[in-house]
Design an enzyme around this catalytic site. Structure first.
Site, PDB file in Angstrom:
ATOM      1  CG  ASP A 174      -1.986  -1.026   1.194  1.00 56.44           C
ATOM      2  OD1 ASP A 174      -2.208  -1.588   0.110  1.00 56.44           O
ATOM      3  OD2 ASP A 174      -2.601  -1.285   2.246  1.00 56.44           O
TER       4      ASP A 174
HETATM    5  P1  NAP Z   1       0.743  -4.023   3.047  1.00 58.87           P
HETATM    6  O1  NAP Z   1       0.128  -3.029   2.152  1.00 58.87           O
HETATM    7  O2  NAP Z   1      -0.104  -4.689   4.062  1.00 58.87           O
HETATM    8  O3  NAP Z   1       1.422  -5.130   2.094  1.00 58.87           O
HETATM    9  C1  NAP Z   1       2.207  -6.145   2.615  1.00 58.87           C
HETATM   10  C2  NAP Z   1       2.582  -7.076   1.466  1.00 58.87           C
HETATM   11  O4  NAP Z   1       3.519  -7.991   2.008  1.00 58.87           O
HETATM   12  C3  NAP Z   1       1.400  -7.877   0.946  1.00 58.87           C
HETATM   13  O5  NAP Z   1       1.005  -7.429  -0.335  1.00 58.87           O
HETATM   14  C4  NAP Z   1       1.893  -9.340   0.936  1.00 58.87           C
HETATM   15  O6  NAP Z   1       1.753  -9.875  -0.381  1.00 58.87           O
HETATM   16  C5  NAP Z   1       3.372  -9.225   1.320  1.00 58.87           C
HETATM   17  N1  NAP Z   1       3.788 -10.264   2.255  1.00 58.87           N
HETATM   18  C6  NAP Z   1       3.110 -10.776   3.297  1.00 58.87           C
HETATM   19  N2  NAP Z   1       3.813 -11.730   3.906  1.00 58.87           N
HETATM   20  C7  NAP Z   1       4.986 -11.815   3.236  1.00 58.87           C
HETATM   21  C8  NAP Z   1       6.138 -12.638   3.368  1.00 58.87           C
HETATM   22  N3  NAP Z   1       6.245 -13.554   4.341  1.00 58.87           N
HETATM   23  N4  NAP Z   1       7.161 -12.453   2.505  1.00 58.87           N
HETATM   24  C9  NAP Z   1       7.070 -11.545   1.501  1.00 58.87           C
HETATM   25  N5  NAP Z   1       5.998 -10.748   1.319  1.00 58.87           N
HETATM   26  C10 NAP Z   1       4.966 -10.893   2.175  1.00 58.87           C
HETATM   27  O7  NAP Z   1       1.979  -3.419   3.829  1.00 58.87           O
HETATM   28  P2  NAP Z   1       2.593  -1.948   3.866  1.00 58.87           P
HETATM   29  O8  NAP Z   1       2.979  -1.498   2.496  1.00 58.87           O
HETATM   30  O9  NAP Z   1       3.628  -1.970   4.952  1.00 58.87           O
HETATM   31  O10 NAP Z   1       1.389  -1.011   4.298  1.00 58.87           O
HETATM   32  C11 NAP Z   1       0.838  -1.077   5.604  1.00 58.87           C
HETATM   33  C12 NAP Z   1      -0.666  -1.132   5.511  1.00 58.87           C
HETATM   34  O11 NAP Z   1      -1.190  -1.494   6.797  1.00 58.87           O
HETATM   35  C13 NAP Z   1      -1.266   0.227   5.174  1.00 58.87           C
HETATM   36  O12 NAP Z   1      -2.437   0.078   4.427  1.00 58.87           O
HETATM   37  C14 NAP Z   1      -1.579   0.792   6.558  1.00 58.87           C
HETATM   38  O13 NAP Z   1      -2.578   1.792   6.534  1.00 58.87           O
HETATM   39  C15 NAP Z   1      -2.054  -0.454   7.273  1.00 58.87           C
HETATM   40  N6  NAP Z   1      -1.947  -0.371   8.745  1.00 58.87           N
HETATM   41  C16 NAP Z   1      -0.866   0.248   9.281  1.00 58.87           C
HETATM   42  C17 NAP Z   1      -0.776   0.364  10.645  1.00 58.87           C
HETATM   43  C18 NAP Z   1       0.375   1.156  11.239  1.00 58.87           C
HETATM   44  O14 NAP Z   1       0.202   1.781  12.268  1.00 58.87           O
HETATM   45  N7  NAP Z   1       1.557   1.110  10.604  1.00 58.87           N
HETATM   46  C19 NAP Z   1      -1.753  -0.209  11.491  1.00 58.87           C
HETATM   47  C20 NAP Z   1      -2.839  -0.903  10.898  1.00 58.87           C
HETATM   48  C21 NAP Z   1      -2.908  -0.974   9.500  1.00 58.87           C
HETATM   49  P3  NAP Z   1       1.752 -11.447  -0.601  1.00 58.87           P
HETATM   50  O15 NAP Z   1       0.692 -12.022   0.270  1.00 58.87           O
HETATM   51  O16 NAP Z   1       1.474 -11.603  -2.072  1.00 58.87           O
HETATM   52  O17 NAP Z   1       3.104 -11.931  -0.224  1.00 58.87           O
END
Ligand code: NAP
Length: 451
Positions: free
Chosen positions: A380
């Site tokens: 994201d």
């Molecule tokens: P993300 O958008 O959740 O994407 C994580 C990606 O990691 C997924 O597309 C997944 O694809 C891949 N993944 C998962 N396990 C994996 C593994 N073992 N090895 C390799 N790849 C793996 O993460 P982000 O870019 O860090 O963004 C964070 C998101 O979480 C945002 O939308 C944010 O708003 C939300 N959020 C953040 C917080 C905070 O405080 N930081 C709290 C709650 C929610 P695959 O499954 O295809 O591997």
């Protein structure tokens, strides 16, 4: 008496100040825990009417459960744990208020008002946090209600809650009024949080945290406990500041987060990995070659890095590349991972020097000069649709300018979307290559290939 309240206050403030850096955060937590012990001990000692045996038994059960849960919880599930504990704080405050309102005639008008406010805030915080927990745990994906139904139910719920609170303030003798207020507030908490998701979730969690702090502080007034007032005010104030900072980082106002999700409910565009265009797949050897022949690389860590616990491999890769005179910097998005500061903590754990970590605003201009943007388990926070697609649920959220790098390498297991459930067009761009597999495994193979 004053001392048993002043000492915990000092401990809480020193502890909170130490939370500012990952280096001192661990001892900061100890300061806060000690403050809490002194506060609870002082309260019990100063109130002989409090039954000792029961207090110790309840504390032992609560502390035992807390240690058990905290030791077992995975780093990636930390937000769920925060949501549960937060909900318990709100629920606890609501129950104290409910008890106080049970004998409201002896309370006085001001105390009854405080108790009513505490009941409302605590109940909203309890049910909102419970829904946040279910969503973060991916046990709940939001109801398929139309925008109109969702908005109408929320509006009617609010109207009902305000009417009940007015009856309470006007001191009307309605049987079970406090219980009805509690039920209406619980309903409102559910309706407010249920349509929110994706990138807005971190802001909601910190807002609920601030609400729980306020409820706890108000409870302190009700039961005349200064430690509770101070602790609640600290949580409320820090939660409010965090909410503001995160809203700013996401370029969204709190009003937009709370109410625009109502407008979008049921109309999102969930991703299924079926983007237009094809993804180019790379081999470990190709990527290893590309990395060693680059001059400057920006690593973008995300939730997948934490999920695969690959931070040590990232450090090893950085060291191997340094041996080839390749400069490596890390770009940290404010909501990368699943909790504020998640990536900083993770990389600090692997002893990656702080001066290699750059906040989004400090590094975003550098992507256009980077030879490679190496995206490890982030999705994201790299999605260019947030800049260009007004219909995307991510639109308006500042993202890392990964798409501007000369070459983009993405490490992830498959074609799944990120937390927001939105497809990422970055993956089908001509200068992007995908290295599929678990991040730890892929990094291990890259290190081997470089060797
Ligand atoms: P993300 O958008 O959740 O994407 C994580 C990606 O990691 C997924 O597309 C997944 O694809 C891949 N993944 C998962 N396990 C994996 C593994 N073992 N090895 C390799 N790849 C793996 O993460 P982000 O870019 O860090 O963004 C964070 C998101 O979480 C945002 O939308 C944010 O708003 C939300 N959020 C953040 C917080 C905070 O405080 N930081 C709290 C709650 C929610 P695959 O499954 O295809 O591997």
């Amino acid at each position: 008496m004053a001392l048993s309240y002043a000492i915990p206050t000092v401990f809480f403030i020193v502890g909170a100040m130490r939370l500012k850096s990952p280096k001192t955060a661990r001892t900061g937590m100890w300061w806060i825990a000690m403050g809490m012990i002194v506060g609870v001990g002082g309260t019990v000692l100063l109130h002989p009417d409090i039954p000792w045996g029961l207090t110790i038994a309840v504390m032992a059960i609560g502390s035992g459960l807390g240690v058990f849960i905290a030791k077992r919880v995975k780093m990636t599930a930390m937000p769920q744990m925060v949501a549960v504990f937060n909900g318990m704080g709100g629920g606890g405050a609501a129950l104290v208020a409910l008890d106080s309102l049970g004998h409201f005639r002896s309370l006085g008008a001001f105390a009854a008002l405080i108790a009513t406010i505490t009941l409302v805030i605590g109940s909203i915080s309890f049910s909102g946090s419970s829904i946040a927990f279910l969503k973060l745990q991916e046990w709940l994906h939001g109801p398929r209600l139309s925008r109109t139904v969702q908005a109408t139910m929320t509006g009617l719920g609010l109207l009902l809650l305000l009417s009940l609170v007015s009856l309470r303030i006007a001191n009307q003798p309605v049987p079970g009024l406090a219980i009805w207020i509690m039920i209406a507030a619980v309903f409102e908490g559910v309706m407010l949080v249920i349509p929110i998701g994706g990138a807005d979730m971190p802001v909601v969690i910190s807002m609920l945290n601030a609400l729980t702090g306020l409820a706890a502080a108000a409870t302190g007034f009700l039961i005349s406990n200064n430690v509770l007032i101070v602790a609640g005010a600290l949580v409320g104030a820090s939660g409010t500041i965090l909410t503001q900072q995160m809203s700013r980082a996401m370029n969204r106002s709190l009003r937009h987060i709370l109410f625009s999700s109502l407008a979008q409910s049921g109309t999102g565009t969930p991703g299924h990995g079926d983007l237009d265009g094809t993804m180019i797949e790379a081999s470990h050897e190709d990527v290893a070659m590309l990395l060693t022949y680059s001059r400057n690389i920006i690593v973008v860590p995300g939730f997948g890095l934490a999920a695969s616990r690959a931070q040590q491999e990232v450090r090893q890769l950085m060291e191997k590349l340094a041996g080839h005179q390749v400069g490596v910097k890390f770009a940290i998005h404010p909501v990368a991972g699943r909790m504020p500061g998640h990536m900083n903590v993770l990389l600090a754990e692997a002893n990656i020097p702080y001066d290699r970590l750059f906040e989004m605003d400090a590094i975003n201009q550098e992507f256009k000069d980077a030879d490679v943007a190496l995206v490890i388990g982030a999705n994201d926070v790299t999605n260019p649709a947030a800049k260009t697609e007004p219909n995307s649920p991510l639109f308006g959220m500042p993202v890392l300018n990964v798409d501007q790098a000369k070459k983009v390498i993405v490490l992830k297991r498959g074609k799944n979307p990120g937390f927001s459930g939105v497809d990422n067009p970055l993956y089908t761009r001509s200068h992007t290559s995908m290295l599929f597999g678990d991040a730890k495994d892929s990094l291990g193979k890259l290190i081997q290939a470089i060797e």
